[in-house]
Design a protein around this motif. Structure first.
Motif, PDB file in Angstrom:
ATOM      1  N   LEU A 186     -20.365 -25.371 -34.348  1.00  0.00           N
ATOM      2  CA  LEU A 186     -21.733 -25.467 -34.042  1.00  0.00           C
ATOM      3  C   LEU A 186     -22.252 -27.020 -33.883  1.00  0.00           C
ATOM      4  N   ASP A 190     -27.706 -27.215 -30.059  1.00  0.00           N
ATOM      5  CA  ASP A 190     -28.842 -27.807 -30.601  1.00  0.00           C
ATOM      6  C   ASP A 190     -29.420 -26.953 -31.545  1.00  0.00           C
ATOM      7  N   ALA A 191     -30.236 -27.308 -32.447  1.00  0.00           N
ATOM      8  CA  ALA A 191     -30.695 -26.700 -33.671  1.00  0.00           C
ATOM      9  C   ALA A 191     -30.729 -25.109 -33.548  1.00  0.00           C
ATOM     10  N   SER A 192     -31.462 -24.417 -32.586  1.00  0.00           N
ATOM     11  CA  SER A 192     -31.694 -22.993 -32.479  1.00  0.00           C
ATOM     12  C   SER A 192     -30.457 -22.418 -32.078  1.00  0.00           C
ATOM     13  N   GLN A 194     -27.461 -23.234 -32.784  1.00  0.00           N
ATOM     14  CA  GLN A 194     -26.768 -23.389 -34.250  1.00  0.00           C
ATOM     15  C   GLN A 194     -27.134 -22.162 -35.086  1.00  0.00           C
ATOM     16  N   ALA A 195     -28.252 -22.029 -35.170  1.00  0.00           N
ATOM     17  CA  ALA A 195     -28.599 -20.843 -36.086  1.00  0.00           C
ATOM     18  C   ALA A 195     -28.111 -19.595 -35.574  1.00  0.00           C
ATOM     19  N   SER A 216     -17.091 -27.941 -41.253  1.00  0.00           N
ATOM     20  CA  SER A 216     -18.376 -28.442 -40.744  1.00  0.00           C
ATOM     21  C   SER A 216     -18.626 -29.537 -41.631  1.00  0.00           C
ATOM     22  N   ASP A 218     -21.655 -30.323 -41.740  1.00  0.00           N
ATOM     23  CA  ASP A 218     -23.263 -29.993 -41.893  1.00  0.00           C
ATOM     24  C   ASP A 218     -23.367 -29.050 -42.944  1.00  0.00           C
ATOM     25  N   ILE A 221     -25.745 -25.809 -42.961  1.00  0.00           N
ATOM     26  CA  ILE A 221     -25.371 -24.849 -42.292  1.00  0.00           C
ATOM     27  C   ILE A 221     -24.234 -24.160 -43.032  1.00  0.00           C
ATOM     28  N   HIS A 224     -25.771 -21.904 -45.765  1.00  0.00           N
ATOM     29  CA  HIS A 224     -26.403 -20.654 -45.161  1.00  0.00           C
ATOM     30  C   HIS A 224     -25.341 -19.633 -45.095  1.00  0.00           C
ATOM     31  N   PRO A 265     -36.152 -29.989 -44.948  1.00  0.00           N
ATOM     32  CA  PRO A 265     -37.080 -29.525 -43.717  1.00  0.00           C
ATOM     33  C   PRO A 265     -38.523 -30.241 -44.033  1.00  0.00           C
TER      34      PRO A 265
END
Ligand code: SF4
Length: 346
Positions: A186, A190-192, A194-195, A216, A218, A221, A224, A265
């Motif tokens: 990922l 970009d962020a969207s 990635q999700a 990762s 991150d 992520i 999650h 966030p």
């Protein structure tokens, strides 16, 4: 998706790495132990996240797990069978069910060939679909990753980064794998995107009973996505545990610092000083506990003896003298009390 490549052994973990070492030569004279005896287990259908800063050895461990770099020591067990020494040339069919997805999907796809042809190639290499079945199978693979059948006729540059990563996952799925090793899949999105790709991976794991080893840097992520998280520092595993408990109560100071460095966030909770300094050069690792020069809780023993890996509670392990009932930390009261110790691992 049934496979007749390898008889599936229903016992034991999907992938097990035991004391794996990866050694590189630098400038022809210096030996760098990028992985200095790391172990982890991916149970069947489980998603294991492997985290750590850049340069900690997690990508080298991932590559060793699929045979892209040789393991200088230790062993790799795939579906309970030792497959080290492990090379794709020597064992192409056996290892087809252990697939890898790379960080940059654009460089791992041929820009001059249509997506359908590239997916068909992956089927042909292992003779996994008769010519008349190939087209239907390609469409099935595209559907699995949420792309329309029309994508088969297009070229890589006609897709977004997230779509290209979906195609890379589809190509890995062509071999009907039981384990996917994903090296920062990922990081270039970009962020969207990635999700979306993260959700796709979870969905595929559940639907296909696929085991995932997700590498990762991150943590947000990984938290999650993963069922279990392993934390690596300078070539060694420092902590492993269920994602939820590791996040709510990190036992190793490095895990605590990594979590503290994740921006929230809403802007709260971010500790910019959580992780001072850089990962040391793996060619010259600090003695004893490799984290001790950066650890705010270091005490005498930390620079003299290498911490043993301790089993704590039922599913957690940690390599830190604090959890072995060491001397009080440098900043008393800021660390959780050591949890009940089960045993020290061999
Ligand atoms: Fe810090 Fe010592 Fe634990 Fe290493 S063993 S992480 S230096 S407290």
């Amino acid at each position: 998706m049934a496979s007749d490549n390898v008889p599936l052994n229903g016992e034991g973990p999907a992938l097990e790495l035991r004391d794996v070492e990866v050694v590189y030569e630098r400038r022809g004279r210096e030996r760098v132990r990028a992985v200095a005896g790391a172990s982890l287990t991916v149970e069947r259908g489980q998603i294991v996240g492997l985290v750590g800063e850049s340069g900690c050895g997690k990508s080298s461990l991932a590559r060793a797990s699929v045979g892209l770099v040789p393991a200088a020591g230790g062993s790799v067990l795939f579906e309970s069978r030792e497959v080290t020494p492990l090379t794709r040339r020597a064992r192409p069919r056996e290892l087809a069910r252990l697939q890898m997805v790379f960080q940059n999907p654009y460089s791992s796809l041929n820009p001059r060939r249509r997506i359908g042809s590239q997916l068909a190639d992956a089927l042909d290499v292992l003779d996994l679909a008769a010519p008349r079945e190939r087209r239907a199978r390609v469409e099935e693979l595209l559907d699995l990753v949420g792309l329309p059948a029309s994508a088969a006729a297009r070229y890589p540059h006609q897709f977004s980064g997230g779509q290209r990563q979906r195609i890379a996952v589809a190509r890995a799925l062509a071999a009907d794998p039981s384990v996917l090793v994903l090296d920062e899949p990922l990081a270039s999105l970009d962020a969207s995107a990635q999700a979306q790709v993260a959700n796709l991976l979870v969905d595929l794991s559940r639907r296909l009973s696929l085991s995932l080893l997700l590498i990762s840097h991150d943590l947000a992520i990984v938290r999650h996505v993963a069922d279990v998280v392993s934390v690596m520092y300078l070539g060694v595993m420092v902590e492993t545990g269920p994602a939820r408990s590791l996040w709510s109560l990190p036992l190793h100071p490095y895990t605590e610092a990594l979590i503290g460095a994740v921006p929230h966030p809403d802007g709260s909770g971010f500790l910019p000083e959580a992780l001072p300094g850089e990962v040391p050069d793996p060619a010259h690792p600090p003695a004893a506990c490799r984290f001790h020069p950066r650890c705010p809780y270091a005490f005498d023993r930390c620079s003299k003896e290498t911490p043993v890996t301790l089993a704590i509670e039922s599913e957690r392990t940690v390599a830190c003298w604090l959890q072995a009932g060491g001397s009080p930390p440098a900043r008393p009261g800021e660390r959780p009390q050591p949890l009940p110790l089960l045993h020290a691992e061999e």
